[in-house]
Design a protein around this motif. Structure first.
Motif, short mmCIF file in Angstrom:
data_model
loop_
_atom_site.label_atom_id
_atom_site.label_comp_id
_atom_site.label_asym_id
_atom_site.label_seq_id
_atom_site.Cartn_x
_atom_site.Cartn_y
_atom_site.Cartn_z
N TYR A 30 -74.10 89.98 -49.37
CA TYR A 30 -74.52 89.99 -47.97
C TYR A 30 -76.00 90.34 -47.83
O TYR A 30 -76.75 89.62 -47.17
N GLN A 31 -76.41 91.45 -48.43
CA GLN A 31 -77.80 91.90 -48.27
C GLN A 31 -78.79 90.86 -48.79
O GLN A 31 -79.82 90.60 -48.17
N SER A 32 -78.46 90.26 -49.91
CA SER A 32 -79.33 89.23 -50.50
C SER A 32 -79.42 88.00 -49.61
O SER A 32 -80.51 87.46 -49.38
N GLN A 52 -62.14 87.64 -40.57
CA GLN A 52 -61.33 87.79 -41.78
C GLN A 52 -60.88 89.20 -42.11
O GLN A 52 -59.94 89.39 -42.87
N CYS A 53 -61.54 90.18 -41.55
CA CYS A 53 -61.21 91.57 -41.87
C CYS A 53 -59.77 91.90 -41.51
O CYS A 53 -59.33 91.59 -40.40
N PRO A 54 -59.00 92.51 -42.43
CA PRO A 54 -57.60 92.81 -42.13
C PRO A 54 -57.40 93.94 -41.12
O PRO A 54 -56.31 94.12 -40.60
N ASP A 55 -58.45 94.69 -40.83
CA ASP A 55 -58.37 95.76 -39.84
C ASP A 55 -59.63 95.69 -38.98
O ASP A 55 -60.27 94.65 -38.91
N GLN A 56 -60.01 96.76 -38.35
CA GLN A 56 -61.20 96.76 -37.48
C GLN A 56 -62.48 97.16 -38.22
O GLN A 56 -63.55 97.20 -37.63
N ARG A 62 -67.42 93.21 -44.75
CA ARG A 62 -68.60 92.36 -44.93
C ARG A 62 -69.39 92.77 -46.17
O ARG A 62 -69.80 91.93 -46.97
N ASP A 63 -69.60 94.05 -46.34
CA ASP A 63 -70.44 94.55 -47.43
C ASP A 63 -69.75 94.56 -48.79
O ASP A 63 -70.41 94.48 -49.82
N GLN A 65 -66.30 92.89 -49.57
CA GLN A 65 -65.31 91.88 -49.93
C GLN A 65 -65.59 90.47 -49.45
O GLN A 65 -65.01 89.52 -49.98
N LEU A 66 -66.46 90.31 -48.47
CA LEU A 66 -66.71 89.00 -47.88
C LEU A 66 -67.12 87.98 -48.94
O LEU A 66 -67.98 88.26 -49.77
N LEU A 67 -66.49 86.82 -48.90
CA LEU A 67 -66.74 85.69 -49.80
C LEU A 67 -66.31 85.94 -51.24
O LEU A 67 -66.66 85.19 -52.14
N GLU A 68 -65.54 86.98 -51.46
CA GLU A 68 -65.09 87.29 -52.82
C GLU A 68 -63.73 86.69 -53.15
O GLU A 68 -63.46 86.42 -54.31
N GLN A 69 -62.83 86.52 -52.16
CA GLN A 69 -61.53 85.95 -52.48
C GLN A 69 -60.81 85.30 -51.30
O GLN A 69 -60.24 84.24 -51.46
#
Length: 143
Positions: A30-32, A52-56, A62-63, A65-69
């Motif tokens: 994300y940061q990159s 996509q987040c399973p909770d709030q 984002r920091d 797990q995003l785009l990992e699976q």
């Protein structure tokens, strides 16, 4: 580049017209991505994390797990095969993929979200076009 993340493994795919500049050593960081592409990509990734987040706790998602699976972003000119959710963002993407709005039904009165099976036509992921109200409407449908 034709994708960010693993489109074969992901259960949800976001389709966008233009790929970002990436760090080849870590294409999904994300940061990159934000550092190389600016505020525009920060907004895209935040909206995807909220969807996509399973909770709030979308910031941690984002920091870490995003785009990992669970999700990937595709820039290809066709829908990926498989039993996946497809979020086609913006009219340029709808047209590029040959999707006809007449085949979809609206999910809300403003005509910004449409569905046909597991395919969703959405606005481009920008806060003005894709506000939290639309995120909250689409999010449960991606489960």
């Amino acid at each position: 580049m034709q994708q960010l993340g693993n489109t074969e493994q992901a259960s949800t795919l976001l389709y966008l017209p233009t790929a970002p500049i990436v760090d080849p050593t870590n294409t999904t960081d994300y940061q990159s991505l934000v550092k190389l592409n600016g505020n525009h990509w920060r907004k895209i990734l935040i909206i995807l994390a909220k969807l996509q987040c399973p909770d709030q706790n979308w910031r941690d998602y984002r920091d870490q797990q995003l785009l990992e699976q669970r999700e990937a972003i595709s820039f290809k000119n066709h829908l990926e095969p498989g039993n996946k959710f497809h979020i086609v963002a913006g009219k340029a993407s709808w047209q590029r993929l040959g999707l006809d709005l007449a085949d979809f039904h609206p999910l809300e009165e403003s005509g910004r979200l449409y569905q046909k099976g597991r395919i969703f036509l959405t606005p481009y992921p920008d806060y003005r076009q894709f506000p939290n109200q639309l995120i909250e409407l689409l999010r449960p449908r991606l489960k």
